[in-house]
Motif scaffolding. Sequence first.
Motif, PDB file in Angstrom:
ATOM      1  N   ILE A   1      62.434  31.794  30.280  1.00  0.00           N
ATOM      2  CA  ILE A   1      62.961  30.461  30.591  1.00  0.00           C
ATOM      3  C   ILE A   1      61.904  29.656  31.335  1.00  0.00           C
ATOM      4  CG2 ILE A   1      64.743  29.153  31.805  1.00  0.00           C
ATOM      5  CD1 ILE A   1      66.646  31.480  31.264  1.00  0.00           C
ATOM      6  N   ARG A   2      61.166  30.298  32.223  1.00  0.00           N
ATOM      7  CA  ARG A   2      60.083  29.613  32.936  1.00  0.00           C
ATOM      8  C   ARG A   2      59.050  29.100  31.919  1.00  0.00           C
ATOM      9  NH1 ARG A   2      58.304  29.856  38.245  1.00  0.00           N
ATOM     10  NH2 ARG A   2      59.652  31.644  38.642  1.00  0.00           N
ATOM     11  N   SER A   3      58.774  29.883  30.876  1.00  0.00           N
ATOM     12  CA  SER A   3      57.829  29.452  29.839  1.00  0.00           C
ATOM     13  C   SER A   3      58.364  28.237  29.082  1.00  0.00           C
ATOM     14  CB  SER A   3      57.557  30.589  28.859  1.00  0.00           C
ATOM     15  OG  SER A   3      56.908  31.651  29.504  1.00  0.00           O
ATOM     16  N   ILE A   4      59.655  28.215  28.848  1.00  0.00           N
ATOM     17  CA  ILE A   4      60.256  27.087  28.133  1.00  0.00           C
ATOM     18  C   ILE A   4      60.183  25.826  28.981  1.00  0.00           C
ATOM     19  CG2 ILE A   4      62.429  26.145  27.251  1.00  0.00           C
ATOM     20  CD1 ILE A   4      63.060  29.093  26.382  1.00  0.00           C
ATOM     21  N   THR A   5      60.558  25.927  30.247  1.00  0.00           N
ATOM     22  CA  THR A   5      60.494  24.743  31.106  1.00  0.00           C
ATOM     23  C   THR A   5      59.042  24.287  31.260  1.00  0.00           C
ATOM     24  OG1 THR A   5      60.496  26.088  33.136  1.00  0.00           O
ATOM     25  CG2 THR A   5      62.632  25.235  32.372  1.00  0.00           C
ATOM     26  N   GLY A   6      58.134  25.236  31.382  1.00  0.00           N
ATOM     27  CA  GLY A   6      56.714  24.890  31.472  1.00  0.00           C
ATOM     28  C   GLY A   6      56.226  24.195  30.218  1.00  0.00           C
ATOM     29  N   GLY A   7      56.699  24.651  29.067  1.00  0.00           N
ATOM     30  CA  GLY A   7      56.327  24.015  27.800  1.00  0.00           C
ATOM     31  C   GLY A   7      56.826  22.587  27.709  1.00  0.00           C
ATOM     32  N   ILE A   8      58.026  22.342  28.209  1.00  0.00           N
ATOM     33  CA  ILE A   8      58.560  20.977  28.207  1.00  0.00           C
ATOM     34  C   ILE A   8      57.670  20.078  29.068  1.00  0.00           C
ATOM     35  CG2 ILE A   8      60.497  19.523  28.924  1.00  0.00           C
ATOM     36  CD1 ILE A   8      62.361  21.889  28.188  1.00  0.00           C
ATOM     37  N   VAL A   9      57.286  20.581  30.233  1.00  0.00           N
ATOM     38  CA  VAL A   9      56.419  19.807  31.132  1.00  0.00           C
ATOM     39  C   VAL A   9      55.067  19.534  30.469  1.00  0.00           C
ATOM     40  CG1 VAL A   9      55.196  19.825  33.348  1.00  0.00           C
ATOM     41  CG2 VAL A   9      57.550  20.670  33.220  1.00  0.00           C
ATOM     42  N   GLU A  10      54.462  20.574  29.903  1.00  0.00           N
ATOM     43  CA  GLU A  10      53.133  20.447  29.295  1.00  0.00           C
ATOM     44  C   GLU A  10      53.104  19.468  28.128  1.00  0.00           C
ATOM     45  OE1 GLU A  10      49.983  21.554  29.936  1.00  0.00           O
ATOM     46  OE2 GLU A  10      50.852  22.149  31.853  1.00  0.00           O
ATOM     47  N   ARG A  11      54.134  19.447  27.337  1.00  0.00           N
ATOM     48  CA  ARG A  11      54.132  18.626  26.126  1.00  0.00           C
ATOM     49  C   ARG A  11      54.557  17.190  26.395  1.00  0.00           C
ATOM     50  NH1 ARG A  11      54.373  21.711  20.973  1.00  0.00           N
ATOM     51  NH2 ARG A  11      54.978  19.663  20.252  1.00  0.00           N
ATOM     52  N   SER A  12      54.905  16.898  27.610  1.00  0.00           N
ATOM     53  CA  SER A  12      55.378  15.566  27.956  1.00  0.00           C
ATOM     54  C   SER A  12      54.290  14.767  28.650  1.00  0.00           C
ATOM     55  CB  SER A  12      56.592  15.703  28.883  1.00  0.00           C
ATOM     56  OG  SER A  12      56.909  14.468  29.458  1.00  0.00           O
ATOM     57  N   ASN A  13      54.413  13.452  28.601  1.00  0.00           N
ATOM     58  CA  ASN A  13      53.491  12.591  29.330  1.00  0.00           C
ATOM     59  C   ASN A  13      54.078  12.162  30.677  1.00  0.00           C
ATOM     60  OD1 ASN A  13      55.462  10.854  28.467  1.00  0.00           O
ATOM     61  ND2 ASN A  13      54.092   9.378  27.519  1.00  0.00           N
ATOM     62  N   ILE A  14      55.185  12.768  31.056  1.00  0.00           N
ATOM     63  CA  ILE A  14      55.873  12.477  32.321  1.00  0.00           C
ATOM     64  C   ILE A  14      55.200  13.288  33.425  1.00  0.00           C
ATOM     65  CG2 ILE A  14      58.095  12.576  33.513  1.00  0.00           C
ATOM     66  CD1 ILE A  14      59.367  12.581  30.629  1.00  0.00           C
ATOM     67  N   SER A  15      55.144  12.734  34.622  1.00  0.00           N
ATOM     68  CA  SER A  15      54.460  13.400  35.729  1.00  0.00           C
ATOM     69  C   SER A  15      55.140  14.718  36.104  1.00  0.00           C
ATOM     70  CB  SER A  15      54.404  12.496  36.957  1.00  0.00           C
ATOM     71  OG  SER A  15      55.673  12.414  37.570  1.00  0.00           O
TER      72      SER A  15
END
Length: 114
Positions: free
Chosen positions: A54-68
């Motif tokens: 789940i940590r990998s999934i949340t990290g992936g969402i952060v990485e693929r976004s242009n949001i801070s």
Amino acid sequence: MSKVGFLFPVLFVLASCAPSPNSGEGDQEVLYQYAQASCLFWHFKEKGYDTDDIRSITGGIVERSNISAEKFQEISLFVKSYSPQLESKNNISVSLNKCFHLKQSEGLQEIIDK
């Protein structure tokens, strides 16, 4: 049902929430998806389950976004401390039940909208 048997469908759903660069999804939707994944992370962590996927999934969402990253961190901390008064038909734990009510949270909406 085993922990692994339970986690697989949850992780599959969360993985489908990760935004793709050309998906056209708005930032709001990405942030709500992250909030839900983060909520499940905190629930599983509270229960003592392995949270690496789940940590990998949340990290992936952060990485693929242009949001801070700070916006994501603010959402994660809000979700962790969020404790709405919810009723449950089958005594579902508040830490899990709240994950299904995040879009109704005015506090989360304020964070996402600013």
